[in-house]
Design a protein around this motif. Sequence first.
Motif, PDB file in Angstrom:
ATOM      1  N   GLN A  99     -18.978  22.835 -21.720  1.00 46.99           N
ATOM      2  CA  GLN A  99     -19.103  22.656 -20.150  1.00 46.99           C
ATOM      3  C   GLN A  99     -18.962  21.055 -20.153  1.00 46.99           C
ATOM      4  N   THR A 100     -17.868  20.879 -19.411  1.00 46.94           N
ATOM      5  CA  THR A 100     -17.493  19.391 -19.326  1.00 46.94           C
ATOM      6  C   THR A 100     -17.445  19.248 -17.581  1.00 46.94           C
ATOM      7  N   GLN A 101     -17.050  18.089 -17.390  1.00 45.27           N
ATOM      8  CA  GLN A 101     -16.767  17.785 -15.682  1.00 45.27           C
ATOM      9  C   GLN A 101     -15.512  17.100 -15.615  1.00 45.27           C
ATOM     10  N   MET A 102     -14.778  17.669 -14.458  1.00 42.57           N
ATOM     11  CA  MET A 102     -13.504  16.897 -14.112  1.00 42.57           C
ATOM     12  C   MET A 102     -13.744  15.725 -13.492  1.00 42.57           C
ATOM     13  N   GLN A 103     -12.614  14.895 -13.097  1.00 42.54           N
ATOM     14  CA  GLN A 103     -13.020  13.557 -12.790  1.00 42.54           C
ATOM     15  C   GLN A 103     -13.745  13.406 -11.291  1.00 42.54           C
ATOM     16  N   ASP A 104     -13.697  14.616 -10.668  1.00 41.19           N
ATOM     17  CA  ASP A 104     -14.300  14.785  -9.319  1.00 41.19           C
ATOM     18  C   ASP A 104     -16.084  15.105  -9.514  1.00 41.19           C
ATOM     19  N   GLY A 105     -16.273  15.251 -10.606  1.00 46.27           N
ATOM     20  CA  GLY A 105     -17.586  16.049 -10.804  1.00 46.27           C
ATOM     21  C   GLY A 105     -17.917  17.142 -10.904  1.00 46.27           C
ATOM     22  N   THR A 106     -16.614  18.035 -10.489  1.00 48.39           N
ATOM     23  CA  THR A 106     -16.578  19.687 -10.559  1.00 48.39           C
ATOM     24  C   THR A 106     -16.835  20.105 -12.004  1.00 48.39           C
ATOM     25  N   PRO A 107     -17.887  21.072 -12.289  1.00 48.58           N
ATOM     26  CA  PRO A 107     -18.091  21.388 -13.654  1.00 48.58           C
ATOM     27  C   PRO A 107     -16.846  22.207 -13.978  1.00 48.58           C
ATOM     28  N   LEU A 108     -16.640  22.114 -15.353  1.00 47.05           N
ATOM     29  CA  LEU A 108     -15.474  22.923 -15.948  1.00 47.05           C
ATOM     30  C   LEU A 108     -15.988  23.694 -17.235  1.00 47.05           C
ATOM     31  N   LEU A 109     -15.629  24.796 -17.206  1.00 47.02           N
ATOM     32  CA  LEU A 109     -15.763  25.418 -18.603  1.00 47.02           C
ATOM     33  C   LEU A 109     -14.565  25.610 -19.556  1.00 47.02           C
ATOM     34  N   LEU A 110     -14.850  25.292 -20.817  1.00 44.48           N
ATOM     35  CA  LEU A 110     -13.631  25.232 -21.735  1.00 44.48           C
ATOM     36  C   LEU A 110     -14.059  26.192 -22.721  1.00 44.48           C
ATOM     37  N   THR A 111     -12.914  27.131 -23.073  1.00 39.54           N
ATOM     38  CA  THR A 111     -13.379  28.081 -24.109  1.00 39.54           C
ATOM     39  C   THR A 111     -12.388  27.819 -25.455  1.00 39.54           C
ATOM     40  N   VAL A 112     -12.819  27.710 -26.536  1.00 35.89           N
ATOM     41  CA  VAL A 112     -11.968  27.731 -27.847  1.00 35.89           C
ATOM     42  C   VAL A 112     -11.266  28.774 -27.936  1.00 35.89           C
ATOM     43  N   LYS A 113     -10.027  28.476 -28.083  1.00 38.70           N
ATOM     44  CA  LYS A 113      -8.853  29.907 -28.314  1.00 38.70           C
ATOM     45  C   LYS A 113      -8.417  29.754 -29.785  1.00 38.70           C
ATOM     46  N   ALA A 114      -8.433  28.553 -30.199  1.00 37.66           N
ATOM     47  CA  ALA A 114      -7.968  28.526 -31.857  1.00 37.66           C
ATOM     48  C   ALA A 114      -8.513  26.891 -32.414  1.00 37.66           C
ATOM     49  N   VAL A 115      -8.368  26.970 -33.756  1.00 39.55           N
ATOM     50  CA  VAL A 115      -8.903  25.906 -34.444  1.00 39.55           C
ATOM     51  C   VAL A 115      -8.229  25.590 -35.842  1.00 39.55           C
ATOM     52  N   SER A 116      -7.790  24.453 -35.971  1.00 41.09           N
ATOM     53  CA  SER A 116      -7.105  23.877 -37.085  1.00 41.09           C
ATOM     54  C   SER A 116      -7.428  22.579 -37.653  1.00 41.09           C
ATOM     55  N   ASP A 117      -6.989  22.170 -38.731  1.00 41.68           N
ATOM     56  CA  ASP A 117      -7.446  20.890 -39.098  1.00 41.68           C
ATOM     57  C   ASP A 117      -7.150  19.769 -38.051  1.00 41.68           C
ATOM     58  N   ASP A 118      -6.023  19.864 -37.391  1.00 37.96           N
ATOM     59  CA  ASP A 118      -5.378  18.799 -36.680  1.00 37.96           C
ATOM     60  C   ASP A 118      -5.529  18.937 -35.147  1.00 37.96           C
ATOM     61  N   LYS A 119      -6.023  20.204 -34.596  1.00 32.96           N
ATOM     62  CA  LYS A 119      -6.079  20.472 -33.465  1.00 32.96           C
ATOM     63  C   LYS A 119      -7.105  21.643 -32.937  1.00 32.96           C
ATOM     64  N   ILE A 120      -7.577  21.349 -31.716  1.00 32.11           N
ATOM     65  CA  ILE A 120      -8.430  22.507 -31.020  1.00 32.11           C
ATOM     66  C   ILE A 120      -7.871  22.925 -29.665  1.00 32.11           C
ATOM     67  N   THR A 121      -7.493  24.295 -29.751  1.00 32.49           N
ATOM     68  CA  THR A 121      -7.007  24.818 -28.502  1.00 32.49           C
ATOM     69  C   THR A 121      -7.883  25.369 -27.643  1.00 32.49           C
ATOM     70  N   LEU A 122      -8.003  24.696 -26.176  1.00 30.86           N
ATOM     71  CA  LEU A 122      -8.880  25.137 -25.389  1.00 30.86           C
ATOM     72  C   LEU A 122      -8.285  25.654 -24.139  1.00 30.86           C
ATOM     73  N   ASP A 123      -9.028  26.342 -23.383  1.00 30.66           N
ATOM     74  CA  ASP A 123      -8.672  27.162 -22.276  1.00 30.66           C
ATOM     75  C   ASP A 123      -9.702  26.891 -21.237  1.00 30.66           C
ATOM     76  N   ALA A 124      -9.039  26.373 -20.144  1.00 29.65           N
ATOM     77  CA  ALA A 124      -9.919  25.954 -19.038  1.00 29.65           C
ATOM     78  C   ALA A 124      -9.818  27.109 -17.778  1.00 29.65           C
ATOM     79  N   ASN A 125      -9.141  28.158 -18.057  1.00 27.27           N
ATOM     80  CA  ASN A 125      -9.411  29.265 -17.103  1.00 27.27           C
ATOM     81  C   ASN A 125     -10.606  29.594 -16.927  1.00 27.27           C
ATOM     82  N   HIS A 126     -11.251  30.128 -15.957  1.00 22.11           N
ATOM     83  CA  HIS A 126     -12.419  31.105 -15.946  1.00 22.11           C
ATOM     84  C   HIS A 126     -12.398  32.134 -16.631  1.00 22.11           C
TER      85      HIS A 126
END
Length: 143
Positions: A99-126
């Motif tokens: 869980q993180t926050q958007m610039q306006d303070g709205t909470p945002l849930l991020l789900t990890v979709k994929a992980v590699s050595d050079d990137k982490i793919t995140l999904d901000a959809n509910h």
Amino acid sequence: MTAVVTGSKIKVHYTGTFDDGEVFDSSRQAEQPFEFEVGAGQVIPGFENAVVGMKAGETKQVRFTEEEAYGPYNQEMIFDADPSQFEEGLSPEVGQQFQTQMQDGTPLLLTVKAVSDDKITLDANHPMAGKALNFDLEVIEVG
């Protein structure tokens, strides 16, 4: 008996299911019914609309489209992050949520979709975006 209107503070019991019958949430396991103020944006739009006009003791079965629930699934809300953006020692895994926050303070849930050595793919959809939801509703109290 008073009917639910915008501004009513109500108590409800509900059971939410997906179209395949899988239960995703229910207030019935809790000691107290779920409480919210109608029109205050505390629940999904379909839920608020469904209880308007109901009275204490009434039950209803409703189905909400994805638009009435958490909205359509949006591919543009999937993005890649650099692993250095995560705390040192943290090893994100597929399926993990942050869980993180958007610039306006709205909470945002991020789900990890994929992980590699050079990137982490995140999904901000509910997690329930793009899904129709079914609810069995029972109004317990209208205040």
